[in-house]
Motif scaffolding. Structure first.
Motif, short mmCIF file in Angstrom:
data_model
loop_
_atom_site.label_atom_id
_atom_site.label_comp_id
_atom_site.label_asym_id
_atom_site.label_seq_id
_atom_site.Cartn_x
_atom_site.Cartn_y
_atom_site.Cartn_z
N PRO A 459 -9.24 5.26 -1.74
CA PRO A 459 -8.56 4.65 -2.87
C PRO A 459 -9.43 3.61 -3.58
O PRO A 459 -10.12 2.83 -2.94
CB PRO A 459 -7.35 3.96 -2.22
CG PRO A 459 -7.74 3.74 -0.79
CD PRO A 459 -8.65 4.88 -0.44
N TRP A 460 -9.37 3.64 -4.89
CA TRP A 460 -10.02 2.65 -5.73
C TRP A 460 -9.04 1.48 -5.81
O TRP A 460 -8.05 1.54 -6.53
CB TRP A 460 -10.32 3.26 -7.10
CG TRP A 460 -11.13 2.40 -8.02
CD1 TRP A 460 -10.71 1.87 -9.20
CD2 TRP A 460 -12.51 2.03 -7.87
NE1 TRP A 460 -11.73 1.18 -9.79
CE2 TRP A 460 -12.86 1.25 -8.98
CE3 TRP A 460 -13.47 2.26 -6.87
CZ2 TRP A 460 -14.13 0.71 -9.15
CZ3 TRP A 460 -14.74 1.72 -7.04
CH2 TRP A 460 -15.05 0.95 -8.18
N LEU A 461 -9.35 0.43 -4.99
CA LEU A 461 -8.32 -0.58 -4.73
C LEU A 461 -8.01 -1.47 -5.93
O LEU A 461 -8.90 -1.83 -6.71
CB LEU A 461 -8.75 -1.45 -3.55
CG LEU A 461 -8.75 -0.75 -2.20
CD1 LEU A 461 -9.33 -1.69 -1.13
CD2 LEU A 461 -7.36 -0.28 -1.80
N LEU A 462 -6.75 -1.82 -5.98
CA LEU A 462 -6.30 -2.80 -6.97
C LEU A 462 -6.84 -4.16 -6.53
O LEU A 462 -6.59 -4.58 -5.40
CB LEU A 462 -4.77 -2.82 -6.98
CG LEU A 462 -4.06 -3.65 -8.03
CD1 LEU A 462 -4.35 -3.12 -9.43
CD2 LEU A 462 -2.55 -3.62 -7.78
N PRO A 463 -7.60 -4.85 -7.38
CA PRO A 463 -8.15 -6.14 -6.95
C PRO A 463 -7.03 -7.17 -6.78
O PRO A 463 -5.95 -7.01 -7.33
CB PRO A 463 -9.09 -6.52 -8.08
CG PRO A 463 -8.62 -5.75 -9.26
CD PRO A 463 -7.99 -4.50 -8.75
N THR A 464 -7.32 -8.22 -6.03
CA THR A 464 -6.29 -9.24 -5.82
C THR A 464 -6.63 -10.56 -6.52
O THR A 464 -5.77 -11.41 -6.70
CB THR A 464 -6.08 -9.50 -4.32
OG1 THR A 464 -7.36 -9.72 -3.73
CG2 THR A 464 -5.41 -8.32 -3.65
#
Ligand code: ANZ
Length: 825
Positions: A459-464
């Motif tokens: 997964p291309w992660l959602l940044p935080t």
């Protein structure tokens, strides 16, 4: 607590028993029972459950329980559609983290859903905001991108100034944002689209064979909006330019007296900029400016006074050499057809209004049976004629349909026009300038060309590390504003590290309707980290047998999911061309005052309080009884109704005080025939009504049974057990308790529904032969005095009958009660 029984105690005991027996985990590989995939729209985790959730889950649960007792292997899964705007808005309002807010809500909702006694299979749960899930949303997006079904392009789009994001066409209702009600504005932006228009024809054609209610199909047909017509060419005198007009009524073309262009039309630009000299250039330029500030809805309003400007040029009608002044007016839309209309004021009301306002002549070319051919003097004379051609040279005397064909042939033969099909549906805009969504798995090279993120990086992660506050401009906007993801340093560094200096991330996230376009595939293999689903399980379980949901999703989710599925089908990723077989749209529960529930009206019913007072089972019964579940009606909530259900359940308990010890089930010899008959009748009706989601009448059959049993001095234990089995899908907790009391083994929910000898119903029903166009297609069993509507309704549940009718409603019916029903397509 209400009198009679301690529902809280009973609910707790029953739920513990189910958990212990692990009753609701579906073995997808089971080969002994028929598989049945019962799906309901998974919820958005907005917070506490409201009564609408109850209506959606608890009533569909009745059917899941019913099917299991009919021996089906039922898949009845649940998950959460957990990306979306409210999380972000809550974050901006209360400073909460969108993820924490969402996941805390889900925890609360899980507990509440469990308390309803729903028999959902929690082991298959999916959460669309989990990276394990959105990895596959991204993977599927990549497949569509590779096959040119997802693409980035500039287009006029709808923008919600409040939510600070673009919207899909479907998310604009009456010119307002479907979410927040703010008037939308139009902008030209570079955005991501899914090419649903490529599938318009198949989405339309494949509707015919689906066993859906006609009104649901009609809504999709209207949304797709297929229009067959012709693009006719008109040369503009003295310019060398040509204007193409799309018309569905070329039969009327000898009556054309002007051409009118959308302000967005390229020819209008030529005039406004002076590229084509005109003394009206300034007026035209000014008109373009005013029109650009109006919404499509304002421009299209039927009653609106027509405005417009003459361009100074005339177009030539090839048919008769007539000179047609070329006007510009905002009632013509830039995005439909060719953005140019040939004006026939004698036979089109908007054209008539425009012609009268501008002093353009009106010519009559069609006369109906009740019309003469005198000049038109009133708007009401502009009829949608089913008439005969006049004033139209070689078309004179023909009816309009024949004339349409003739003139189209003539125009094509001379190279003056080309038949075309237009659709109202637009490509699906899927990018959003918001944070809490599935990241689009795309990066840009230093030249700005998009590339897919390779699958080993999914997964291309959602940044935080993100500032959620949108800055007011789309990422692709020419003014250079930024979407929230642009504020993430981590995302930037990630892209540089993997792809190199000068590469940049995509900052937009996906519309949540992408997440929900395939979730039912994931339920079949929710934990697989090598594939989005399981091919063998999809083969076995698809299409979904029955999908229960809200009517508000008819032209959004239901259309998107069908498109997505067809696209995956073409890529050989799913085994069926349609995702869902049957579809039912349920109704809406209103406040006690008959108004939509809203905090503003103070009429919101809190299910928790009602459940606490009357018990889950009484609330379930009430929701089942409130009206037919297979129709999208509106039902006002009533506490009296709930307490009436509670009293009914208490009567069932009271019945248990006079049980005799006669064994066997319905047809057993020891049970008096009179009692067997009562049971058989109740089972026949409650089963056939449940099949059609008519839980209200299914339940009333049980009420009749209870009343009949109350009339007996003694009730055979076996008969009572049958009653409890029939009641179990509606009142699963109390039924469990009564089952044990009546000596039943294990769980009532493992029992099969009572079988009965059809002979017991004989006096009540007769077989009715069903024909389609004179050919026998099946048989239904009905009361001899059943009404024609009842007979037709029962007949339409025979698949062979609906198939022979081509999925349409019959145009004619011949009914001989007790003998035969003939339907004519
Ligand atoms: C000439 C004509 C004569 C039309 C007549 C209708 C009746 P419907 O009517 O909904 O099927 N049209 C074409 N492009 C348009 C645009 N960009 N904006 C607004 N209106 C447009 O839609 C097709 C008709 O809508 C077309 O057929 C055209 O008007 C108009 F007696 O052409 B007709």
């Amino acid at each position: 607590m209400a009198r009679g029984y301690d529902h809280q105690e009973i609910e707790k005991r029953a739920q513990e028993k189910w958990a212990q027996l692990d009753l609701y985990t579906t073995d997808l590989t089971n080969t002994e029972k028929d598989p049945y995939y019962l799906l309901f729209e998974f919820p958005y985790p907005s917070g506490d459950l409201h009564i609408g959730h109850w209506y959606a889950f608890a009533v569909t649960d009745i059917y899941a329980r019913y099917l299991r007792m009919k021996g089906k292997n039922v898949l009845f899964p649940i998950g959460f559609d957990s990306f979306g705007l409210p999380a972000e808005n809550a974050a901006m309002k209360n400073g909460a983290d969108p993820k924490e807010w969402t996941y805390a809500n889900m925890d609360r909702m899980r507990a509440q859903i469990k308390s309803m006694g729903t028999s959902v299979d929690w082991s298959k749960e999916i959460v669309t905001s989990d990276p394990e899930y959105y990895k596959w949303t991204q993977w599927l997006f990549a497949k569509l991108f590779e096959h040119n079904l997802a693409e980035r392009r500039e287009a006029p789009v709808k923008w919600c100034p409040k939510d600070q994001t673009v919207l899909a066409n479907e998310q604009v209702v009456d010119g307002k944002c479907e979410r927040c009600g703010t008037e939308v504005v139009e902008k030209r932006l570079t955005q991501w689209f899914m090419r649903i228009t490529e599938y318009a024809e198949r989405l339309l054609a494949d509707l015919d064979a689906l066993p859906w209610r006609e009104d649901i199909k009609e809504a999709q047909r209207a949304w797709i909006g297929k229009k067959e017509g012709i693009n006719i060419d008109y040369e503009v005198e003295g310019t060398g330019e040509r204007i193409q007009c799309f018309t569905t009524r070329p039969d009327t073309n000898f009556g054309a007296t002007f051409v009118v262009l959308a302000p967005e039309h390229p020819f209008v630009k030529l005039v406004a900029t002076g590229a084509l000299p005109s003394e009206h250039a300034d007026e035209v330029a000014e008109y373009i400016g005013v029109a650009s500030k109006k919404t499509e809805r304002e421009r299209q309003a039927e009653e609106k006074e027509k405005t417009g400007v003459f361009t100074g040029y005339c177009a030539i009608n090839n048919l008769n050499g007539a000179k047609l002044p070329v006007w510009v007016s905002d009632f013509v839309l830039g995005g439909f057809g060719t953005g140019a209309v040939v004006g026939v004021p004698g036979h089109d009301l908007r054209d008539y209004d425009f012609a009268i306002a501008m002093g353009i002549p009106v010519v009559r070319v069609v006369v109906g049976p009740d019309m003469d051919s005198s000049p038109i003097t009133r708007r009401s004379q502009v009829q949608e004629a089913t008439g005969t051609m006049t004033n139209s040279e070689f078309l004179d005397g023909l009816d309009i349909h024949e004339a349409t064909k003739r003139v189209m042939d003539h125009l094509e033969e001379n190279g003056w026009g080309k038949r075309v099909v237009n659709y109202r549906i637009r490509d699906w805009l899927v990018s959003r300038q918001r944070y809490w969504g599935c990241p689009i798995p795309v990066v840009y090279d230093p030249e700005g060309t998009p590339h897919l993120v390779p699958s080993d990086h999914l997964p291309w992660l959602l940044p935080t590390d993100v500032d959620f506050t949108p800055t007011g401009n789309a990422s692709g906007s020419p003014t250079g504003g930024k979407a929230p993801l642009a504020s993430s340093k981590e995302l930037h560094d990630r892209v540089t590290k993997i792809f190199g200096e000068g590469w940049t991330p995509e900052y937009d996230t996906l519309d949540t309707f992408v997440d929900s376009s395939w979730y039912f595939l994931r339920y079949l293999d929710p934990k697989d980290d090598h594939d989005f689903s399981d091919a063998a399980m999809m083969k076995k379980w698809l299409p979904v047998n029955r999908y229960s949901g809200g009517s508000e999703h008819t032209t959004m989710h239901l259309l998107y999911a069908r498109f997505f599925h067809k696209a995956l089908y073409d890529l050989a990723l799913v085994p069926t061309p349609e995702p869902f077989n049957e579809r039912f749209n349920r109704g809406i529960i209103l406040g006690t005052d008959g108004q939509k529930m809203s905090k503003r009206w103070g009429n919101v019913v809190n299910p928790d309080e009602v459940v606490k007072e009357f018990g889950t089972d009484a609330v379930r019964l009430y929701l089942a009884f409130i009206g037919p579940y297979n129709e999208a009606g509106h039902y006002p909530w009533s506490l009296d109704g709930v307490s009436a259900m509670r009293r009914f359940l208490e009567r069932v308990i009271t019945l248990s005080e006079k049980l005799s010890n006669v064994g066997g089930r319905i047809s057993h010899m020891d049970v008096p025939e009179e009692v067997s008959r009562m049971l058989a009748k109740a089972e026949a009706k409650s089963a056939s009504d449940s099949e059609r989601f008519k839980f209200n009448t299914a339940l009333s059959a049980l009420m009749v049974l209870v009343r009949d049993l109350e009339g007996l001095s003694e009730i055979p234990r076996a008969a009572y057990r049958d009653l409890v089995v029939m009641l179990a899908p509606f009142a699963p907790h109390l039924a469990e308790e009564l089952w044990a009391k009546a000596g039943g083994e294990a769980s009532v929910h493992q029992a099969m529904r009572p079988a009965y000898d059809a002979a017991l119903l004989e006096s009540d029903t007769v077989p009715l032969v069903v024909q389609v166009a004179g050919k026998r297609r099946g048989e239904v069993t009905l009361a001899p005095d059943a009404s024609e509507d009842e007979a037709v309704e029962a007949a339409l549940h025979i698949p062979a009958v609906t198939a022979a009718l081509g999925g349409k409603n019959p145009s004619r019916r011949v009914y001989v009660p007790g003998k035969i029903l003939n339907l004519v397509p």
